[in-house]
Design a protein around this motif. Structure first.
Motif, short mmCIF file in Angstrom:
data_model
loop_
_atom_site.label_atom_id
_atom_site.label_comp_id
_atom_site.label_asym_id
_atom_site.label_seq_id
_atom_site.Cartn_x
_atom_site.Cartn_y
_atom_site.Cartn_z
N LEU A 76 8.76 19.88 26.89
CA LEU A 76 7.71 19.85 25.89
C LEU A 76 6.37 20.28 26.47
CD1 LEU A 76 8.54 16.43 24.19
CD2 LEU A 76 9.14 18.73 23.39
N LYS A 77 6.10 19.86 27.72
CA LYS A 77 4.78 20.12 28.29
C LYS A 77 4.86 20.01 29.82
CE LYS A 77 0.05 18.42 27.76
NZ LYS A 77 -0.79 17.41 27.11
N VAL A 78 4.10 20.87 30.49
CA VAL A 78 3.96 20.79 31.94
C VAL A 78 2.47 20.84 32.23
CG1 VAL A 78 4.51 21.84 34.16
CG2 VAL A 78 6.11 22.07 32.27
N GLN A 79 1.98 19.88 33.02
CA GLN A 79 0.56 19.89 33.37
C GLN A 79 0.39 19.53 34.83
OE1 GLN A 79 -0.56 16.92 30.41
NE2 GLN A 79 -1.28 15.60 32.05
N SER A 80 -0.71 20.01 35.42
CA SER A 80 -1.05 19.69 36.79
C SER A 80 -1.33 18.20 36.89
CB SER A 80 -2.28 20.46 37.23
OG SER A 80 -2.02 21.84 37.20
N SER A 81 -0.90 17.61 38.00
CA SER A 81 -1.07 16.18 38.18
C SER A 81 -1.06 15.86 39.67
CB SER A 81 0.09 15.46 37.49
OG SER A 81 -0.05 14.07 37.63
N LYS A 82 -1.49 14.66 40.01
CA LYS A 82 -1.40 14.19 41.39
C LYS A 82 -0.08 13.44 41.55
CE LYS A 82 -5.60 14.92 43.22
NZ LYS A 82 -5.93 15.45 44.47
N VAL A 83 0.63 13.74 42.63
CA VAL A 83 1.87 13.05 42.95
C VAL A 83 1.72 12.51 44.36
CG1 VAL A 83 4.36 13.27 43.22
CG2 VAL A 83 3.19 14.62 41.48
N ASN A 84 1.62 11.19 44.48
CA ASN A 84 1.37 10.54 45.78
C ASN A 84 0.15 11.12 46.47
OD1 ASN A 84 3.64 8.94 45.38
ND2 ASN A 84 4.98 10.34 46.47
N GLY A 85 -0.90 11.37 45.70
CA GLY A 85 -2.15 11.89 46.25
C GLY A 85 -2.15 13.38 46.52
N GLN A 86 -1.06 14.05 46.24
CA GLN A 86 -0.95 15.49 46.48
C GLN A 86 -0.83 16.23 45.14
OE1 GLN A 86 -1.12 16.75 49.64
NE2 GLN A 86 -1.44 14.63 50.25
N ALA A 87 -1.09 17.53 45.18
CA ALA A 87 -0.98 18.34 43.97
C ALA A 87 0.48 18.41 43.52
CB ALA A 87 -1.51 19.75 44.24
N GLY A 88 0.66 18.31 42.22
CA GLY A 88 2.00 18.38 41.67
C GLY A 88 1.95 18.62 40.17
N TYR A 89 3.03 18.26 39.49
CA TYR A 89 3.12 18.49 38.06
C TYR A 89 3.71 17.28 37.36
CZ TYR A 89 2.72 23.30 39.67
OH TYR A 89 2.29 24.43 40.28
N LYS A 90 3.29 17.09 36.11
CA LYS A 90 3.89 16.10 35.23
C LYS A 90 4.61 16.89 34.15
CE LYS A 90 2.70 12.15 32.34
NZ LYS A 90 1.57 11.34 31.84
N VAL A 91 5.92 16.67 34.03
CA VAL A 91 6.73 17.41 33.08
C VAL A 91 7.21 16.43 32.01
CG1 VAL A 91 8.79 18.83 32.76
CG2 VAL A 91 7.51 18.97 34.91
N LYS A 92 6.90 16.74 30.74
CA LYS A 92 7.35 15.92 29.61
C LYS A 92 8.55 16.62 29.00
CE LYS A 92 4.38 13.69 27.02
NZ LYS A 92 3.36 13.39 25.97
#
Length: 115
Positions: A76-92
């Motif tokens: 549905l959606k992919v957005q930039s996010s922090k994962v354990n303090g590092q750059a990553g993605y949140k995928v819905k």
């Protein structure tokens, strides 16, 4: 007719702002203090964006594909996010059973962190 005039005014204002930014950069670059480097307007934001991009080794599309392969369903959606303090993605994701889940993907390793 009115919308055309508004569009023209907007474009003129945008051009004017661009010229002001160029003038600010020129003024900053012309003023030199011995031993001090003065940044141009927008350098801080550009550096921040470059650092974000350089710490990610996988793209949004790759992150979405990894999650889709693991859980099935529709992204549905992919957005930039922090994962354990590092750059990553949140995928819905909308799963086939109708549940919506959010999964974090590490931007450098591509590992799925949870749902």
């Amino acid at each position: 007719m009115r919308s055309v005039l508004l569009l023209m005014l907007f474009l003129l204002a945008s051009l004017s702002l661009g010229q002001h930014k160029a003038q600010a950069n020129e003024a900053i670059s012309s003023y030199q203090v011995p031993g001090v480097d003065l940044p141009s307007v927008g350098d801080k934001a550009n550096k921040k964006e470059r650092n974000k991009k350089s710490s990610r080794k996988i793209s949004q599309q790759q992150a979405a594909q990894k999650v889709k392969n693991r859980y099935g369903g529709k992204v549905l959606k992919v957005q930039s996010s922090k994962v354990n303090g590092q750059a990553g993605y949140k995928v819905k994701l909308l799963k086939k059973d109708g549940h919506i889940i959010s999964v974090l993907v590490d931007g450098s390793s591509g590992k799925i962190k949870g749902n």
